[in-house]
Design a protein around this motif. Structure first.
Motif, PDB file in Angstrom:
ATOM      1  N   GLY A 142      43.414  26.499  29.166  1.00 53.29           N
ATOM      2  CA  GLY A 142      42.423  25.689  28.800  1.00 53.29           C
ATOM      3  C   GLY A 142      41.241  25.856  27.863  1.00 53.29           C
ATOM      4  O   GLY A 142      41.288  27.003  27.306  1.00 53.29           O
ATOM      5  N   ASN A 143      40.403  25.018  27.499  1.00 58.59           N
ATOM      6  CA  ASN A 143      39.351  25.170  26.632  1.00 58.59           C
ATOM      7  C   ASN A 143      38.196  24.120  26.832  1.00 58.59           C
ATOM      8  O   ASN A 143      38.507  23.146  27.710  1.00 58.59           O
ATOM      9  CB  ASN A 143      39.691  25.047  25.073  1.00 58.59           C
ATOM     10  CG  ASN A 143      40.484  23.675  25.078  1.00 58.59           C
ATOM     11  OD1 ASN A 143      41.422  23.440  25.654  1.00 58.59           O
ATOM     12  ND2 ASN A 143      40.002  23.008  23.940  1.00 58.59           N
ATOM     13  N   ALA A 144      37.131  24.292  26.153  1.00 58.64           N
ATOM     14  CA  ALA A 144      35.922  23.474  26.382  1.00 58.64           C
ATOM     15  C   ALA A 144      36.206  22.300  25.470  1.00 58.64           C
ATOM     16  O   ALA A 144      36.761  22.232  24.324  1.00 58.64           O
ATOM     17  CB  ALA A 144      34.933  24.083  25.932  1.00 58.64           C
ATOM     18  N   GLN A 145      35.849  21.191  25.936  1.00 61.77           N
ATOM     19  CA  GLN A 145      36.106  19.942  25.270  1.00 61.77           C
ATOM     20  C   GLN A 145      34.869  19.097  25.466  1.00 61.77           C
ATOM     21  O   GLN A 145      34.539  18.371  26.508  1.00 61.77           O
ATOM     22  CB  GLN A 145      37.282  18.999  25.753  1.00 61.77           C
ATOM     23  CG  GLN A 145      37.784  18.043  25.066  1.00 61.77           C
ATOM     24  CD  GLN A 145      38.346  18.151  23.664  1.00 61.77           C
ATOM     25  OE1 GLN A 145      39.147  19.284  23.738  1.00 61.77           O
ATOM     26  NE2 GLN A 145      38.657  17.224  22.613  1.00 61.77           N
ATOM     27  N   GLY A 146      34.142  19.275  24.510  1.00 62.95           N
ATOM     28  CA  GLY A 146      32.820  18.512  24.522  1.00 62.95           C
ATOM     29  C   GLY A 146      32.001  19.126  25.641  1.00 62.95           C
ATOM     30  O   GLY A 146      31.689  20.364  25.742  1.00 62.95           O
TER      31      GLY A 146
END
Length: 171
Positions: A58-62
């Motif tokens: 996963g990753n940061a999104q906003g």
């Protein structure tokens, strides 16, 4: 009383969908929030659902977090997991720093006053924003004791299963 195998620690939950390829939005309770991907396998649970999963990315999104779950390839499959809590085995987490505790390690410990009066056992804890609070149960009686070390909580000994508090037993 050492850490029991099988204890689970909640790290977050799946709160929504992202795109059409099965990605999900997460609420992560780890600090920093992307740390949630470091601890695996996850156990996803909700009423009627219990699924263990490894290899999550996963990753940061906003301001949020987006995850790709192995074996979840479309929006319909992902939708079935919205609302699931994410937990991991206590054993995969690093040891807490000196004077810090995982809530799961405090649950079921006996709480006694500085005058050696038993108040019951820690049922669970919750955060208020100002501080964490222990819910101490003794039969039908329930006490809410702020988990403020030094002021109310004098000592925590996970090995002996005791927390000593400065608290009025009548309160």
């Amino acid at each position: 009383m050492s850490t029991e195998s099988g204890k689970r620690v909640r790290l977050g939950r799946i709160v929504g969908l992202h795109g059409v390829q099965g990605q999900v939005k997460l609420e992560s309770w780890t600090e920093p929030r992307l740390q949630i991907f470091r601890y695996q396998p996850w156990l996803l649970t909700a009423p009627g659902i219990e699924r263990e999963m490894s290899g999550i990315r996963g990753n940061a999104q906003g301001k949020g977090v987006v995850a790709s779950l192995p074996g979840i390839a479309d929006r319909d499959q992902a939708a079935a997991l919205v609302g699931c809590e994410i937990s991991v085995s206590r054993d995969v987490l690093p040891p807490p720093a000196q004077g810090e505790f995982y809530w799961v390690d405090l649950e079921n410990l006996e709480v006694i006053t500085t005058q050696d009066v038993s108040l019951g056992r820690v049922s669970h804890l919750f955060a208020t924003g100002a501080n964490d609070v222990m819910v101490v149960k003794d039969g039908d009686r329930e006490r809410l004791v702020p988990f403020v070390q030094g002021l109310y909580v004098h000592s925590v000994d996970v090995d002996t299963g005791r927390i000593v508090v400065d608290w009025d037993p009548e309160f």
